[in-house]
Write a protein that holds these residues in place. Structure first.
Motif, PDB file in Angstrom:
ATOM      1  N   ILE A 197      -7.073  12.138  22.435  1.00 42.08           N
ATOM      2  CA  ILE A 197      -5.556  12.141  22.623  1.00 42.08           C
ATOM      3  C   ILE A 197      -5.277  13.517  22.931  1.00 42.08           C
ATOM      4  N   ASP A 216      -2.501   8.347  14.017  1.00 47.03           N
ATOM      5  CA  ASP A 216      -3.290   7.088  14.792  1.00 47.03           C
ATOM      6  C   ASP A 216      -3.299   6.207  13.322  1.00 47.03           C
ATOM      7  N   GLY A 220      -0.770   4.543  15.694  1.00 47.20           N
ATOM      8  CA  GLY A 220      -1.556   4.547  16.742  1.00 47.20           C
ATOM      9  C   GLY A 220      -2.499   3.376  16.955  1.00 47.20           C
ATOM     10  N   TRP A 227      -0.099   4.959  21.677  1.00 47.49           N
ATOM     11  CA  TRP A 227       0.046   6.308  21.898  1.00 47.49           C
ATOM     12  C   TRP A 227       1.165   6.861  22.735  1.00 47.49           C
ATOM     13  N   THR A 231       4.052   9.407  22.018  1.00 46.86           N
ATOM     14  CA  THR A 231       4.190  10.113  22.714  1.00 46.86           C
ATOM     15  C   THR A 231       5.887  10.335  23.321  1.00 46.86           C
TER      16      THR A 231
END
Length: 270
Positions: A197, A216, A220, A227, A231
């Motif tokens: 990541i 996560d 995630g 992700w 993000t």
């Protein structure tokens, strides 16, 4: 059994693209991406049929598209259906993809002969994406086209899809016996998340391992698609708040937007 890499959707030029068009995201050379590249190259070299399968969001399509960038784009024939196709649907898609002239033959036998002759002219790579939509009849039709080829004139075939794709192929001996390579995509393990990541996007480059593990674990799920979504929300939150780094408060805000009302994965599921 391979783990997940970055997720993607198809673009008009055939290049892989990050989910949500995530700016500044980078391809991570995970084990799965490298393995997929090797498997696809070997499948093409052998003019064989192979199957890449796994749950949604694990990067199957991205890995295939990334590997196929090494192949001439006019040799890649993409079949992708969002609902269950029939053999005639596949015939029509191939007719268009091969840029055949005139009207499609009305009789299936004549149509099939035309496709067989056309597929034998060049070393085509037939990519059946979202192959979980395929019925047994559709798989058998692709097998029939593949069986009709000889040596280097036989098309290479990649089936890319979910668990249903795997089950249908595996449970039919005539189909399963012809699959050259099987590759399963699974979610990243925690150590892979911690490694990959920070490489995936600059916003995570300086994030603590504890924060990445928390995100996560909460949402995630070891998948790059999730992700990518998280993000995207984090970047929006940084812009709105005038921040430069992710903290737990911002992460929790992004998670509330990105995840369902319950956790995707509990600690004991890992």
């Amino acid at each position: 059994m391979a783990t997940a890499t970055v997720t993607a959707v198809a673009t008009d030029d055939g290049d892989p693209d990050f989910y949500l068009g995530l700016a500044s995201a980078r391809i991570v050379a995970t084990e799965a991406l490298l393995e997929a590249g090797e498997n696809i190259a070997d499948t093409i070299d052998a003019r064989a049929m192979s199957c890449i399968y796994g749950d949604a969001g694990l990067g199957k399509t991205f890995s295939v598209r990334a590997a196929l960038k090494e192949v001439a784009p006019d040799l890649v024939l993409l079949l992708q259906f969002r609902s269950r196709p029939t053999p005639r649907d596949i015939r029509m898609e191939l007719f268009d993809a091969l840029h055949l002239e005139g009207k499609p033959p009305a009789r299936p036998s004549e149509f099939d002969q035309l496709l067989k002759r056309s597929l034998a002219r060049r070393p085509y790579v037939l990519v059946c994406d979202e192959a979980q939509q395929f019925s047994r009849e559709c798989f058998e039709f692709i097998r029939h086209l593949w069986d009709s080829g000889k040596g280097r004139n036989r098309p290479a075939v990649l089936f890319v899809g979910g668990e249903e794709c795997y089950k249908t192929l595996y449970n039919e001996p005539a189909l399963a016996s012809r699959i050259y390579i099987w590759q399963e995509f699974t979610p990243m393990e925690p150590d892979e998340v911690a490694k990959n990541i920070p490489l995936f996007h600059p916003v995570w480059a300086n994030a603590s391992p504890e924060l990445i593990n928390f995100i996560d674990l909460e949402a995630g799920g070891g998948t790059f698609r999730m992700w990518s979504k998280i993000t995207h929300h984090v970047l929006e939150g940084l812009k709105r708040r005038g921040l430069t780094e992710v903290d737990e408060t911002l992460a929790r805000w992004a998670l509330r937007r990105a995840r369902p009302p319950r956790s995707v994965r509990r600690d004991d599921d890992r």
